[in-house]
Design a protein around this motif. Structure first.
Motif, PDB file in Angstrom:
ATOM      1  N   LEU A 168       0.829  -1.207   0.000  1.00 28.77           N
ATOM      2  CA  LEU A 168       0.000   0.000   0.000  1.00 28.77           C
ATOM      3  C   LEU A 168       0.867   1.263   0.000  1.00 28.77           C
ATOM      4  O   LEU A 168       0.751   2.134   0.868  1.00 28.77           O
ATOM      5  N   LEU A 169       1.732   1.370  -0.988  1.00 29.49           N
ATOM      6  CA  LEU A 169       2.632   2.516  -1.081  1.00 29.49           C
ATOM      7  C   LEU A 169       1.879   3.767  -1.517  1.00 29.49           C
ATOM      8  O   LEU A 169       0.921   3.706  -2.278  1.00 29.49           O
ATOM      9  N   ASN A 170       2.334   4.918  -1.035  1.00 35.20           N
ATOM     10  CA  ASN A 170       1.851   6.210  -1.511  1.00 35.20           C
ATOM     11  C   ASN A 170       3.057   7.131  -1.691  1.00 35.20           C
ATOM     12  O   ASN A 170       4.200   6.721  -1.484  1.00 35.20           O
ATOM     13  N   GLN A 171       2.807   8.385  -2.067  1.00 32.99           N
ATOM     14  CA  GLN A 171       3.919   9.288  -2.353  1.00 32.99           C
ATOM     15  C   GLN A 171       4.769   9.558  -1.119  1.00 32.99           C
ATOM     16  O   GLN A 171       5.995   9.631  -1.193  1.00 32.99           O
ATOM     17  N   ASP A 172       4.130   9.706   0.040  1.00 35.02           N
ATOM     18  CA  ASP A 172       4.888   9.963   1.269  1.00 35.02           C
ATOM     19  C   ASP A 172       5.803   8.790   1.607  1.00 35.02           C
ATOM     20  O   ASP A 172       6.955   8.979   2.019  1.00 35.02           O
ATOM     21  N   LYS A 173       5.298   7.577   1.438  1.00 38.14           N
ATOM     22  CA  LYS A 173       6.120   6.395   1.712  1.00 38.14           C
ATOM     23  C   LYS A 173       7.266   6.295   0.714  1.00 38.14           C
ATOM     24  O   LYS A 173       8.393   5.936   1.072  1.00 38.14           O
ATOM     25  N   LEU A 174       6.973   6.617  -0.541  1.00 43.12           N
ATOM     26  CA  LEU A 174       8.019   6.591  -1.560  1.00 43.12           C
ATOM     27  C   LEU A 174       9.113   7.602  -1.245  1.00 43.12           C
ATOM     28  O   LEU A 174      10.306   7.323  -1.420  1.00 43.12           O
ATOM     29  N   SER A 175       8.725   8.766  -0.749  1.00 42.54           N
ATOM     30  CA  SER A 175       9.698   9.813  -0.427  1.00 42.54           C
ATOM     31  C   SER A 175      10.641   9.373   0.685  1.00 42.54           C
ATOM     32  O   SER A 175      11.809   9.782   0.719  1.00 42.54           O
ATOM     33  N   VAL A 176      10.147   8.550   1.601  1.00 42.24           N
ATOM     34  CA  VAL A 176      11.001   8.000   2.657  1.00 42.24           C
ATOM     35  C   VAL A 176      11.931   6.940   2.082  1.00 42.24           C
ATOM     36  O   VAL A 176      13.139   6.926   2.346  1.00 42.24           O
ATOM     37  N   GLN A 195      -2.339   7.237  -8.358  1.00 42.58           N
ATOM     38  CA  GLN A 195      -2.437   7.453  -9.802  1.00 42.58           C
ATOM     39  C   GLN A 195      -1.200   8.148 -10.349  1.00 42.58           C
ATOM     40  O   GLN A 195      -0.821   7.936 -11.498  1.00 42.58           O
ATOM     41  N   LYS A 196      -0.583   8.977  -9.533  1.00 36.49           N
ATOM     42  CA  LYS A 196       0.650   9.646  -9.942  1.00 36.49           C
ATOM     43  C   LYS A 196       1.658   9.561  -8.809  1.00 36.49           C
ATOM     44  O   LYS A 196       1.310   9.726  -7.641  1.00 36.49           O
ATOM     45  N   TRP A 197       2.913   9.284  -9.164  1.00 38.85           N
ATOM     46  CA  TRP A 197       3.963   9.380  -8.168  1.00 38.85           C
ATOM     47  C   TRP A 197       5.194  10.017  -8.793  1.00 38.85           C
ATOM     48  O   TRP A 197       5.358  10.045 -10.009  1.00 38.85           O
ATOM     49  N   VAL A 198       6.044  10.545  -7.920  1.00 34.13           N
ATOM     50  CA  VAL A 198       7.195  11.322  -8.358  1.00 34.13           C
ATOM     51  C   VAL A 198       8.458  10.765  -7.714  1.00 34.13           C
ATOM     52  O   VAL A 198       8.509  10.581  -6.494  1.00 34.13           O
ATOM     53  N   PHE A 199       9.465  10.494  -8.549  1.00 36.36           N
ATOM     54  CA  PHE A 199      10.799  10.168  -8.053  1.00 36.36           C
ATOM     55  C   PHE A 199      11.574  11.483  -8.047  1.00 36.36           C
ATOM     56  O   PHE A 199      11.851  12.047  -9.102  1.00 36.36           O
ATOM     57  N   SER A 200      11.908  11.974  -6.871  1.00 35.09           N
ATOM     58  CA  SER A 200      12.428  13.329  -6.739  1.00 35.09           C
ATOM     59  C   SER A 200      13.925  13.414  -6.991  1.00 35.09           C
ATOM     60  O   SER A 200      14.643  12.409  -6.990  1.00 35.09           O
ATOM     61  N   VAL A 201      14.392  14.629  -7.185  1.00 41.23           N
ATOM     62  CA  VAL A 201      15.801  14.886  -7.444  1.00 41.23           C
ATOM     63  C   VAL A 201      16.645  14.322  -6.300  1.00 41.23           C
ATOM     64  O   VAL A 201      16.283  14.444  -5.129  1.00 41.23           O
ATOM     65  N   ASN A 202      17.730  13.652  -6.658  1.00 36.57           N
ATOM     66  CA  ASN A 202      18.650  12.993  -5.716  1.00 36.57           C
ATOM     67  C   ASN A 202      18.041  11.773  -5.036  1.00 36.57           C
ATOM     68  O   ASN A 202      18.672  11.192  -4.142  1.00 36.57           O
ATOM     69  N   PRO A 216      -1.875  -1.487 -10.775  1.00 30.98           N
ATOM     70  CA  PRO A 216      -3.085  -1.232 -11.565  1.00 30.98           C
ATOM     71  C   PRO A 216      -3.574   0.210 -11.559  1.00 30.98           C
ATOM     72  O   PRO A 216      -4.304   0.611 -12.466  1.00 30.98           O
ATOM     73  N   ARG A 217      -3.187   1.017 -10.566  1.00 29.67           N
ATOM     74  CA  ARG A 217      -3.711   2.380 -10.476  1.00 29.67           C
ATOM     75  C   ARG A 217      -2.781   3.426 -11.083  1.00 29.67           C
ATOM     76  O   ARG A 217      -3.206   4.546 -11.356  1.00 29.67           O
ATOM     77  N   LEU A 218      -1.534   3.086 -11.291  1.00 33.29           N
ATOM     78  CA  LEU A 218      -0.548   4.077 -11.729  1.00 33.29           C
ATOM     79  C   LEU A 218      -0.832   4.539 -13.156  1.00 33.29           C
ATOM     80  O   LEU A 218      -0.860   3.742 -14.089  1.00 33.29           O
ATOM     81  N   GLU A 219      -1.025   5.856 -13.321  1.00 38.46           N
ATOM     82  CA  GLU A 219      -1.286   6.442 -14.633  1.00 38.46           C
ATOM     83  C   GLU A 219      -0.156   7.357 -15.092  1.00 38.46           C
ATOM     84  O   GLU A 219       0.129   7.444 -16.284  1.00 38.46           O
ATOM     85  N   GLU A 220       0.468   8.035 -14.150  1.00 37.27           N
ATOM     86  CA  GLU A 220       1.507   9.006 -14.503  1.00 37.27           C
ATOM     87  C   GLU A 220       2.695   8.847 -13.568  1.00 37.27           C
ATOM     88  O   GLU A 220       2.534   8.758 -12.354  1.00 37.27           O
ATOM     89  N   TRP A 221       3.881   8.829 -14.153  1.00 39.78           N
ATOM     90  CA  TRP A 221       5.112   8.650 -13.385  1.00 39.78           C
ATOM     91  C   TRP A 221       6.074   9.759 -13.777  1.00 39.78           C
ATOM     92  O   TRP A 221       6.444   9.888 -14.940  1.00 39.78           O
ATOM     93  N   GLU A 222       6.467  10.548 -12.799  1.00 37.43           N
ATOM     94  CA  GLU A 222       7.389  11.659 -13.049  1.00 37.43           C
ATOM     95  C   GLU A 222       8.747  11.356 -12.424  1.00 37.43           C
ATOM     96  O   GLU A 222       8.827  10.956 -11.263  1.00 37.43           O
ATOM     97  N   VAL A 223       9.790  11.539 -13.206  1.00 35.67           N
ATOM     98  CA  VAL A 223      11.162  11.371 -12.726  1.00 35.67           C
ATOM     99  C   VAL A 223      11.864  12.713 -12.862  1.00 35.67           C
ATOM    100  O   VAL A 223      12.068  13.209 -13.973  1.00 35.67           O
ATOM    101  N   GLU A 224      12.220  13.312 -11.743  1.00 38.44           N
ATOM    102  CA  GLU A 224      12.896  14.604 -11.781  1.00 38.44           C
ATOM    103  C   GLU A 224      14.365  14.427 -12.167  1.00 38.44           C
ATOM    104  O   GLU A 224      14.963  13.373 -11.913  1.00 38.44           O
TER     105      GLU A 224
END
Length: 327
Positions: A168-176, A195-202, A216-224
């Motif tokens: 059950l990952l979300n953006q906050d968990k990914l940031s950690v 639906q969207k998650w971001v891989f941040s700089v560094n 199944p829910r991921l629609e947009e993936w941003e890589v900084e």
């Protein structure tokens, strides 16, 4: 089987179903015990039973994989594992059982010697995993089950390989998670990511292999720009709503292998060169400033090696020829 007193390794992996005699609990010198995904114990060849390991049955075991929690825990007590180095337990039915195992390992001073750990929780959420901070040499971790943001922050910094499933990952968990300093291999499988998650700089500074499967829910993936700067291999498999590969992937100059499997045709067409030599809309994202293509491609599950420098449409055509062979 109980007569094999000098047996040190019993590897039952690769079997669909194994029926084992209860006498297996008498093997006192086992060091490596690897169960298959499905196994049962039988008593005198009649009916199913539960194995009864004595308190000294597994004291010499260093590798114990795919054992069911029910075979390791009896009356809220865990069979001692005094020499364990690689441990995989499936079928936890409660957070309490997870706590019992970790506390038992800690009481026998074994957490500090664990090199790899796999835990599968069937119900509920993992309890607080603060004891994992005692795992000073743990480099490989696989967790199956709901995981809190706090637990992700407690993961050992030495981790080099991490596999998460149904967490059950979300953006906050990914940031950690992307702050893990030594993580080199990451696999995220069957998860309800946003639906969207971001891989941040560094983020993910040492990550070399990333595998994303059944999201199944991921629609947009941003890589900084600056994220995953050491990524060498990327696999995208069965993510039906993902529309395109990230724009920021073009900045990952280290990328050498792109593996695309079980994706929609519209997605595949964006990253390949078709039979007429027309370049897909996202093909440039596999290059850095339009100069270099990754050294290996896979579309449809087959990896193809290429050392082509893509500096013009003429030079891109051979890549299209390679990709056509597997479409």
């Amino acid at each position: 089987m109980g007569n094999l007193q000098n047996l040190q390794t019993l590897d039952l992996r690769g079997n669909i179903l194994v029926v084992l005699p209860n006498t297996m609990s008498r093997l006192r010198n086992l060091k490596h015990l690897l169960f298959p995904n499905f196994y049962f114990f039988t008593s005198w060849g009649i009916g199913w039973s539960r194995v009864t390991f004595g308190n000294d049955a597994l004291t010499k075991v260093e590798t114990l994989k795919c054992i069911r929690a029910v075979d390791l825990i009896r009356y809220d007590a865990v069979i001692p594992l005094r020499n364990i180095r690689d441990l995989g337990i499936r079928g936890f039915t409660s957070a309490k059982e997870v706590c019992l195992v970790l506390q038992s390992l800690n009481s026998h001073s074994q957490l500090g010697h664990l090199r790899s750990l796999w835990m599968e929780l069937e119900k509920g959420e993992f309890p607080k995993l603060e004891l994992l901070s005692h795992c000073h040499v743990l480099t490989r971790l696989r967790l199956v089950g709901a995981l809190s943001q706090e637990n992700l922050s407690l993961l050992p910094e030495r981790l080099s390989k991490l596999e998460l499933r149904l967490c059950l990952l979300n953006q906050d968990k990914l940031s950690v998670m992307e702050k893990l300093p030594n993580l080199r291999i990451l696999r995220i499988n069957k998860d309800r990511v946003p639906q969207k998650w971001v891989f941040s700089v560094n983020g993910f500074p040492k990550l070399e292999i990333l595998t994303l499967v059944e999201l199944p829910r991921l629609e947009e993936w941003e890589v900084e720009e600056g994220a995953m700067r050491n990524l060498k291999r990327l696999e995208i498999r069965n993510i039906p709503r993902l529309r395109m590969i990230p724009e920021g992937l073009k900045y990952v100059t280290s990328l050498g292998e792109l593996n695309i499997c079980q994706m929609e045709w519209a997605f595949k067409n964006r990253v390949r060169v078709n039979e007429q030599g027309i370049v897909g809309e996202d093909f440039y994202k596999q290059t850095y400033s339009g100069k270099y293509t990754p050294q290996a491609y896979a579309v449809g599950g087959v990896v193809l090696t290429s050392f082509i420098k893509a500096v013009s449409n003429v030079e891109l055509n051979p890549v299209g020829t390679l990709l056509r062979a597997i479409f």
